[in-house]
Enzyme design. Structure first.
Site, PDB file in Angstrom:
ATOM      1  CE  LYS A  90      -5.944   2.054  -0.573  1.00 54.98           C
ATOM      2  NZ  LYS A  90      -6.336   2.169   0.794  1.00 54.98           N
ATOM      3  CE  LYS A 100      -3.527   2.424   2.615  1.00 53.91           C
ATOM      4  NZ  LYS A 100      -4.530   2.364   3.691  1.00 53.91           N
TER       5      LYS A 100
HETATM    6  C1  PBG Z   1      -7.486   3.315   5.593  1.00 49.24           C
HETATM    7  C2  PBG Z   1      -7.731   3.234   4.152  1.00 49.24           C
HETATM    8  C3  PBG Z   1      -7.527   4.205   3.156  1.00 49.24           C
HETATM    9  C4  PBG Z   1      -8.027   3.664   1.979  1.00 49.24           C
HETATM   10  C5  PBG Z   1      -8.474   2.373   2.267  1.00 49.24           C
HETATM   11  N1  PBG Z   1      -8.270   2.123   3.606  1.00 49.24           N
HETATM   12  C6  PBG Z   1      -7.007   5.603   3.225  1.00 49.24           C
HETATM   13  C7  PBG Z   1      -5.637   5.876   3.621  1.00 49.24           C
HETATM   14  O1  PBG Z   1      -4.790   5.002   3.785  1.00 49.24           O
HETATM   15  O2  PBG Z   1      -5.391   7.060   3.816  1.00 49.24           O
HETATM   16  C8  PBG Z   1      -8.071   4.368   0.657  1.00 49.24           C
HETATM   17  C9  PBG Z   1      -9.108   3.888  -0.293  1.00 49.24           C
HETATM   18  C10 PBG Z   1      -9.388   4.798  -1.431  1.00 49.24           C
HETATM   19  O3  PBG Z   1      -8.758   5.839  -1.650  1.00 49.24           O
HETATM   20  O4  PBG Z   1     -10.322   4.454  -2.171  1.00 49.24           O
HETATM   21  N2  PBG Z   1      -6.165   3.324   5.995  1.00 49.24           N
END
Ligand code: PBG
Length: 323
Positions: A248, A195
């Protein structure tokens, strides 16, 4: 053998022929649709930064989930906006929390739909970080206990799988042992393994009210420049017991999806995130692009890169136009 003997156009002459030789397909049963759960009853409010997606109270989330199920979509992933936030993110692991309520309501309504819960503290903490903050820093090891409690609480409510998105080191292993210790060895972990610290999460943070109050997430999410590091993150999560590994965002990281595909034998998920969605919606609203075709092409590209599963806000639209 080359031209005139080789004529690739021969196999493009009709839709039947093109379908016969098509290498990649996208079907609703490979898609997961995100839902944002808010407190209350009868609430269904469109999210300004995610047109076509809604803030839903648990009862409305169950209604939405039934529609998602009827469209043949594999499952939903749940995010919560709690009644109150505090430094420890208490509402995130309360059995009475909004996500826990929604999981129970959805399980009561839907027979087959997979219910996946996002496990992270950022939506529940007053500071908006994904872990515990001490002395202005996000502390890794003390966060693990809270994340494991959250996962357990979601599973007690009926989640089929939990998806840790916090990027703390060691959380997959900690969650696996907490689940196994409570007799839930059949519940899968879908880890947000690679991520990235991405600007593409902007619309989500508005939707989930989860932007950090100070600093940013670069101390725990990955540097967008790195791909070898993604393979290490994935390997560690698999060693700790991840059943499915996720990359992601998706579209700007197709090379990472491909590299992960070639390095592990686990199913791979990709998250077509909020910024990717919002840009398509905004351009479509201006009449600049053909939305259904852009969506189909985008999802096909993510599958072609090597993703088995796609989390996407386009899931319902795609399922409707490609039934
Ligand atoms: C929580 C989380 C996030 C997303 C999914 N789970 C945001 C982040 O890490 O700031 C992002 C999902 C999206 O942008 O569609 N940590």
């Amino acid at each position: 053998m080359s031209f005139p003997a080789e004529r690739p156009r021969r196999l493009r002459r009709s839709e039947r022929l093109r379908a016969l030789v098509r290498e990649t397909r996208v079907s609703p049963e490979q898609l997961v649709y995100p839902l944002f759960v808010v407190p209350g009853q009868g609430v269904r409010r469109e999210i300004p930064s995610l047109p076509g997606c809604f803030h839903l109270s648990p009862d409305q989330a169950a209604r939405e989930a039934r529609e998602v199920e009827s469209l043949g979509i594999a499952g939903v992933i749940l995010f919560g906006l709690p009644e109150a936030k505090d430094a420890l993110g208490t509402q995130g692991y309360a059995d009475t929390g909004v996500v826990q309520q929604a999981i129970r309501a959805i399980r009561a309504e839907c027979r087959e739909l997979l219910v996946i819960s996002d496990v992270c503290l950022c939506e529940y903490t007053s500071h908006g970080h994904c872990g515990l903050v001490e002395d202005g820093e996000v502390k890794n090891d003390p966060s693990l206990e809270l994340l494991a409690s959250m996962a357990l609480s979601h599973v007690r409510a009926g989640a089929h799988a939990v998806a840790p998105s916090d990027m703390m080191d060691g959380r997959v292993g900690r969650i696996r042992s907490a689940l196994d210790g409570a007799g839930h060895n059949d519940v899968a972990i879908l880890s947000y393994a690679a991520k990235y610290a991405s600007a593409f999460y902007g619309p989500f943070r508005e939707a989930a009210d989860s932007a950090p109050a100070f600093g940013d997430r670069r101390g725990y999410q990955m540097d967008p420049a790195n791909v070898r590091e993604a393979l290490r993150e994935v390997r560690l999560d698999v060693e700790e017991g991840a059943d499915i590994v996720m990359v992601k965002p998706a579209l700007p990281y197709l090379d990472v999806i491909r590299a992960v595909r070639e390095s592990v034998d686990r199913p791979i998920a990709a998250y077509n995130v909020s910024g990717e969605y919002a840009m398509v919606k905004a351009a479509a609203q201006r009449g600049w692009i053909d939305e259904p075709r852009i969506v189909a092409e985008t999802l096909t590209a993510i599958r072609r890169a090597g993703a088995d599963i796609i989390l996407t806000y386009h899931a319902k639209d795609f399922a409707r136009t490609n039934a």
